[in-house]
Structures are given as structure tokens and as C-alpha cells.
Design an enzyme around this catalytic site. Structure first.
Site, PDB file in Angstrom:
ATOM      1  N   GLU A 257       0.829  -1.209   0.000  1.00 62.75           N
ATOM      2  CA  GLU A 257       0.000   0.000   0.000  1.00 62.75           C
ATOM      3  C   GLU A 257       0.865   1.261   0.000  1.00 62.75           C
ATOM      4  OE1 GLU A 257      -3.513   0.137  -0.240  1.00 62.75           O
ATOM      5  OE2 GLU A 257      -3.029  -1.921  -0.804  1.00 62.75           O
ATOM      6  N   TRP A 288     -20.837  11.730 -19.539  1.00 61.37           N
ATOM      7  CA  TRP A 288     -21.357  11.533 -18.187  1.00 61.37           C
ATOM      8  C   TRP A 288     -22.768  12.109 -18.060  1.00 61.37           C
ATOM      9  CZ3 TRP A 288     -18.220   8.316 -15.812  1.00 61.37           C
ATOM     10  CH2 TRP A 288     -16.833   8.357 -16.078  1.00 61.37           C
ATOM     11  N   ASN A 323     -11.112   1.614   3.091  1.00 58.14           N
ATOM     12  CA  ASN A 323     -10.577   1.574   1.736  1.00 58.14           C
ATOM     13  C   ASN A 323     -11.399   0.699   0.788  1.00 58.14           C
ATOM     14  OD1 ASN A 323      -8.526   2.425  -0.134  1.00 58.14           O
ATOM     15  ND2 ASN A 323      -7.855   0.299  -0.166  1.00 58.14           N
TER      16      ASN A 323
END
Length: 433
Positions: A257, A288, A323
């Protein structure tokens, strides 16, 4: 005028193992510690009770207390760095200015301007590598280009790390080369237009037992399975070298990480256009939907998808989001709702205690499929199967979405199967035109 050399604290709010400070202290007499609350940055913050500003302020006070042991103090200014340095030059005979490098576009521009100003006055700006283990061209491929894919980058990073003899740089307290001063008043939060936040900052501690189990626990948001050291890395209250040396002994997944963090930092350094453009330019063709109403529901955690809503409410309440859940909510916004990743990135930047431009940008572009080494556009996280895998007993969801399972909880704002097919079709069409 008194002769001084300045050490400019920025994203390195510690005395221990601070590269630029170590060299200033070792090579100069009368080192004046300086911190600038940069108005160019602060005036862009929307929330006046921003917990990050309060955190920095508390760390500055902490540094001030530590410097008392040396009979010194930290000079704290609020304003625009160039103007502050002009003022300092009219009050001190500045020999050199030491600082640690920053890789973000604004920081690079600011430092280049300062370097020119100092050079005109025959003063050197000496900068050092501190917030990463490896930087710039230290890790490149056989053609001398920066890596755009994580796995080969990490392989070279690890090989180089294992061959390095990294040592922590500690100040020699026997020789005191700090500028002698009584404590200098520090501007209050209120004087800078901010207020104290109620959000709790995670303590600075390397929890070794937790890090040892990091690979087994890190994906389950209901468990205490992550280090919560993000804000401390972001503002340098912990040295990345110290953490990496611990990680290499404790857990390779945790070390990985840290490598991802540097990978994204160097992507930003070598390719600053990713700040507002897709790393893969063709992905800027995606039309979008950008529904304001849908975006508001996502921000407030009222999408009808409990794992998404739990994550957004955790973020809004604590300045933190697990996370695994960050990936789920980012995928939901960009794929299920077809809302531009830049909207989500900006919201995270406003809310996350551990906001880091490079990691935030890298994470969002990964989730949207627009970034370097990103997940493919046709991979769309299913919030329900993610819940089944990572919060099977619904502990995390029930903590943050207490009305889940009652008539007060909204129905899903969009059907998963429909949203998945729409996203894949929209991406495919945009990429083939």
C-alpha cells in the site's frame, strides 16, 4: 540584521527523521524553523471547521513545545509564501532556505517562483527527498520512462528498497544549531477564519499486531483492520521511511500500500495533467450523465444501496472511509450513476482527513477505468455481492444506516442490472467513436 538559515516545514511536521531539517541542522548555525499557513491553499477550503487545518495547527503547537527544549521556537505565518519571504528578507540576513520536496503541481510552481526570488537575492533554496522512499527518475523502465503499470513498478521499487541501507536521520541534541528564541505567538484558527472541528483525529501509533494481520483484515469495514495512519503520512507527522522499515518486517501487503502511494505520487509528478484529465485521453469522451439530484443522494448516503450509504455516512461523520468501501462508492458513482469521477474526487478532497491529491486522483481514476493500470471499464462492482463478501453480518451497514430494513430506508435509486448494462454500453460507445 541577524544571520539565519531557514528550515521551512510543510508536509513534514516532525523533528525526527526529517531529511531537510537534518541537513539544515547539521550544516548551518542559527536554523530558524518556519511554517506558513498558505493562504493560496486555505482560501480554497469551503468548510471553515476543516479538521485538517485544526490538525496542522495542533501539530505546530506540538513542534513549538519540542523546540523549547532547544531554546528555540517555530515562526508561524499566515499569508502568501512569496510575500512572507520578501518580508523575512527585509528582517533577517538569510543564508540558505532548506525544505523538503513536494510533487503536486501547485507546490512545484510555488517552489520555482520562490527559488527565483531567493536567487535574485543570492540565497539558495535547498530541497530534499523526504515524503517518499523513491522519487522522480529513481524508478524508471529500461527506456528511462516512468512506469505506467503498478506491478513492474513495485517489483523494481522492492528490489531497490531491499538493496538500500535506509537509516533514520536523528538530530544530534548535543550541538544545538537552532535559532535561539522565546516562544513566538502562533496565529489562532479564528484569526485565519477557521474553527475547531469535532472530528476526532486517529492517534499516531504504529499498531504492530494490527499491521501483522493487515492482509487478513483489511477488506472488512466492520473490523479494526487498517492502520488509520493516512493523515499522519499526508502531513508528515510520521516518517515514511520509519513506517516502511516497520512494514517490511511485519506485512508485505501493508508495504504494498505504501508502494501504491508512491506510484500514484510519481504518476502525478510525471504527468500533472491527470489532475483534471483522464490518464487515458480517450476516456474524456465519455458522456457523463452528471445528475445533480443523483449526486446529492450519493453524497448524503441515500442511494438505497446500504454499503454505499454506510460508506458515505461514515465519511461525512468522521472524515474517514474504509478503503474497500471507497472502491465500492467510487464504482457506484461512476458506473451505476454515470457521474464524472471528478465530481466524486472533489467531494472526497473536501471530506477526507487523509486526502492526498495523487492517491485520491489515482483511486478515482482506477475506479472509473480512466486511469493508469485501472480496472477495466466493463468491471462494475455489484454492491450486494460486495456486501455479501465483506460485511456479511451487516455490522458495518447497521452502524451507519440504522434505518436499514425499515420502511424509512429508501428503495435503490437505480437497478443494478440496468445500471451495469448502461455503463458498459456508454463506455464502449464512447471508446469506439
Amino acid at each position: 540584521m541577524e544571520k539565519v538559515s531557514i528550515f521551512w516545514f510543510r508536509r513534514d511536521l516532525r523533528l525526527e527523521d526529517n531529511t531537510g531539517l537534518y541537513y539544515a541542522y547539521s550544516q548551518e548555525k542559527n536554523v530558524l524553523p518556519l511554517f506558513i499557513f498558505d493562504q493560496n491553499i486555505l482560501e480554497k477550503l469551503e468548510e471553515k471547521h476543516d479538521a485538517r487545518v485544526g490538525f496542522i495547527h495542533a501539530q505546530i503547537k506540538n513542534l513549538s513545545d519540542q523546540l523549547k527544549e532547544f531554546g528555540s521556537a517555530i515562526m508561524v505565518k499566515y499569508g502568501r509564501p512569496l510575500e512572507i519571504y520578501k518580508d523575512l528578507m527585509s528582517n533577517y540576513d538569510i543564508q540558505n532556505v532548506y525544505t523538503n520536496r513536494d510533487y503536486e503541481p501547485y507546490a512545484k510552481e510555488r517552489d520555482a517562483e520562490l527559488k527565483n526570488l531567493l536567487k535574485e537575492n543570492k540565497i539558495q533554496l535547498l530541497d530534499f527527498k523526504d515524503q517518499v522512499i523513491f522519487e522522480k527518475e529513481e524508478i524508471v523502465n529500461g527506456s528511462g520512462e516512468f512506469y505506467k503499470v503498478f506491478t513492474p513498478y513495485s517489483r523494481v521499487w522492492l528490489d531497490k528498497f531491499n538493496k538500500s541501507s535506509i537509516q533514520l536521520l536523528l538530530l544530534d541534541k548535543k550541538k544545538n544549531n537552532f535559532f535561539k528564541s522565546d516562544p513566538i505567538p502562533i496565529p489562532t484558527l479564528e484569526e485565519m477564519g477557521f474553527e475547531k472541528s469535532d472530528i476526532e483525529i486517529p492517534p499516531l501509533e504504529i499498531d504492530k499486531p494490527l499491521i501483522k494481520k493487515y492482509d487478513a483484515l483489511r477488506n472488512f469495514p466492520a473490523q479494526k483492520g487498517t492502520s488509520r495512519l493516512g493523515i499522519h503520512l499526508r502531513f508528515g507527522t510520521i516518517s515514511v521511511r520509519k513506517l516502511a522499515l516497520e512494514a517490511v518486517q511485519l506485512n508485505s501487503t501493508f508495504l504494498n500500500e505504501l508502494i501504491w502511494r508512491e506510484f500514484y505520487m510519481m504518476i502525478l509528478y510525471h504527468n500533472p495533467k491527470v489532475v483534471d484529465r483522464a490518464f487515458k485521453p480517450q476516456y474524456d469522451q465519455i458522456p457523463w450523465r452528471n445528475s445533480e439530484e443523483d449526486f446529492t443522494k450519493w453524497c448524503e448516503g441515500k442511494t438505497g444501496y446500504p454499503i454505499v450509504d454506510a460508506g458515505m455516512r461514515e465519511l461525512n461523520s468522521t472524515g474517514y472511509m474504509h478503503n474497500r468501501v471507497r472502491m465500492i462508492v467510487a464504482s457506484f458513482l461512476t458506473k451505476h450513476l454515470l457521474i464524472d469521477w471528478r465530481w466524486g474526487e472533489a467531494y472526497f478532497a473536501k471530506k477526507l482527513l487523509d486526502f492526498e491529491l495523487s492517491s485520491n486522483n489515482g483511486g478515482w481514476q482506477w475506479a472509473a477505468g480512466t486511469g493508469t493500470d485501472a480496472q477495466p471499464y466493463f468491471r462494475v462492482f455489484n454492491p450486494e455481492s460486495q456486501t455479501e463478501k465483506f460485511d456479511k453480518e451487516l455490522k458495518y451497514i447497521k452502524k451507519w444506516v440504522p434505518e436499514y430494513g425499515t420502511t424509512d430506508y429508501p428503495k435503490p435509486m437505480v437497478d443494478h442490472k440496468f445500471a451495469r448494462e448502461r455503463a458498459i454500453e456508454t463506455y464502449k460507445k464512447a471508446l469506439n467513436t
